[in-house]
Design an enzyme around this catalytic site. Sequence first.
Site, PDB file in Angstrom:
ATOM      1  CB  CYS A 391       4.280   0.640  -7.793  1.00 52.47           C
ATOM      2  SG  CYS A 391       3.457   2.236  -7.749  1.00 52.47           S
ATOM      3  CG  HIS A 522       6.414   1.237  -3.698  1.00 54.40           C
ATOM      4  ND1 HIS A 522       7.220   0.849  -4.733  1.00 54.40           N
ATOM      5  CD2 HIS A 522       5.689   2.286  -4.140  1.00 54.40           C
ATOM      6  CE1 HIS A 522       7.003   1.644  -5.776  1.00 54.40           C
ATOM      7  NE2 HIS A 522       6.073   2.526  -5.442  1.00 54.40           N
ATOM      8  CD  GLU A 524       9.118  -1.670  -2.941  1.00 53.31           C
ATOM      9  OE1 GLU A 524       8.130  -2.438  -2.902  1.00 53.31           O
ATOM     10  OE2 GLU A 524       9.242  -0.779  -3.809  1.00 53.31           O
TER      11      GLU A 524
HETATM   12  N1  GLN Z   1       4.257   5.472 -12.867  1.00 56.68           N
HETATM   13  C1  GLN Z   1       3.246   4.854 -12.072  1.00 56.68           C
HETATM   14  C2  GLN Z   1       2.384   5.879 -11.359  1.00 56.68           C
HETATM   15  O1  GLN Z   1       2.800   7.003 -11.177  1.00 56.68           O
HETATM   16  C3  GLN Z   1       3.839   3.900 -11.071  1.00 56.68           C
HETATM   17  C4  GLN Z   1       4.661   4.562 -10.022  1.00 56.68           C
HETATM   18  C5  GLN Z   1       5.572   3.625  -9.308  1.00 56.68           C
HETATM   19  O2  GLN Z   1       5.851   2.545  -9.778  1.00 56.68           O
HETATM   20  N2  GLN Z   1       6.115   4.055  -8.189  1.00 56.68           N
HETATM   21  O3  GLN Z   1       1.283   5.594 -10.959  1.00 56.68           O
END
Ligand code: GLN
Length: 549
Positions: A391, A522, A524
């Site tokens: 992410c 994600h 995970e």
């Molecule tokens: N801050 C970034 C976004 O909002 C990544 C979010 C995250 O890593 N879950 O897009």
Amino acid sequence: MRKKDHKYIFVIGGVMSGVGKGIAVSSIGKILQSKGLNVNLVKVDPYLNVDAGTMNPTEHGETFVLKSGLETDQDMGNYERFLGKDLGEENYITSGMVYQYVIEKERNLGYGGKCVEAIPHIRDEIVRRIERAADVNGSEVSVIEIGGTVGDFQNAMFIEAARVMHMAHPGNVMFIMVTYLPIPGKIGEMKTKPTQNAIRQLNSYGVQPDVIIARSEVPLDKKRKEKIAVSCSVRSEDVISAPDIESIYDVPINFERDHLGDIVLSKLDLHKRAGKMKITQWKSFVARIKKQKKTVRIAIVGKYFGTGDFTLSDSYLSVIEAIKFSAYKLGVEPEIHWLNSQDFEDKRKLDTLKKFQGVIVPGGFGETGIAGKLAAIQYVREKKIPYFGLCYGMQLMVIEYARNVLKIKDANTVEIDAKGLNPVIGLMPEQKKKLEKEEYGASMRLGSFPAYLKKGTLARKLYGKEIVGERHRHRYEVNPEYIEILSSKDLIFSGVSPDKRLMEIAELPLKKHPFFLGTQFHPEFQARPLDPHPLFTGFIKAAIKRRTK
Ligand code: GLN
């Protein structure tokens, strides 16, 4: 539809929090599932947040995202990992949801002019939700974890709902209490008194446990079991010894030593429906955990939370578990190190990364520690150390690439620099509207979305298929206006949304780097003990190779 004679097992904590009630619930679920029953696991959380999305992970642990997009407590992650299946949003209930629903219904005259009160209206709404979870997934048994500890003001309404359900479904509801037996240093003896008091407190709600799971540092002896049995009005066979053990995945097997599965089956008259226990695959997974001699050294570069390793690892629980599952599959023990990204603002410290076989930058928010993360990513890209960006870790990987390879020196994310000239990571249009209205709760791009994988890429090779569904939680994305220039050299967007607008995976080809890949989603959240995530497995495989070079 709910199965006739649906069974409910309520699990309530006593003595103190943090002794593994969630793992107990997951393990009971695993045992019943292994006996062929269709199991439903439900978490009820007493806090007034409507979901876990607005909570700080350093205080509350990881926010786990369900397939539907609901942001939940990390226990839901354990449930899914133990059961090896997705759970629905009905399986997560908070006081916030319940109150919000009841108050909105009242505002719409849904109670026909009655005085709306905690009892019966809040209580009955809790009951309705617990029953609905069973309705939706057609399961035979629900195991419901009541958050908090008996005696808390906050969870009293949930225990009251459980008591009422016990009356409404005679013979189909049972209670399990998870307690803790301390062994005070100076006394050197295991003490049962706190457990006795906790059971009495539960009795004062009109609830008597059928089974007591007694957590402690060491196994309970016969004498302790008998003492708890007599003082708490349970049979001594129904006191389950739950000593500290090395791996949480061993807990179901340990519970079976005291025959917890059979006890539950006979109390709920489920023997006829259950089959012989099938748990060989799980057992060999647990055996593999203990057996590994070789290690793989992985660094997680994150922002410094200042509260020690315990909190750090709790905030990234699913990432750690995903690493473990893939490592065990490949026959190695992962050695995970937490590195404070702010350290890398001093470039001389970057060489410490050399001793790692793989580096992960996990999800995150905001500006703290970003310069250090970018420096670390540049280092591992240039030194060809396997890198996996999750992410934010993918967004930063794109920014690093834009700055240092494509020479767009002021490339940035709008999250940090809203007015910058080169926002390679931008705000999604629908997100912009929400932020303007200051709508923060459940407002990100959440839950499972499909991605198409390009032929000939590492991602496609690892997944072995063209379309995948992965869970998301983000506000920003690769800015569509920059896709062309970002792809003008080696970087490939190997996974894209069906409309090709959103970049889901970025990678460098294998001939340029042994593993340099980031995902906007994600992965995970979908890694399971018996079904490790292919991208994590690919990453660990590359990491193992680095050692043997
Ligand atoms: N801050 C970034 C976004 O909002 C990544 C979010 C995250 O890593 N879950 O897009």
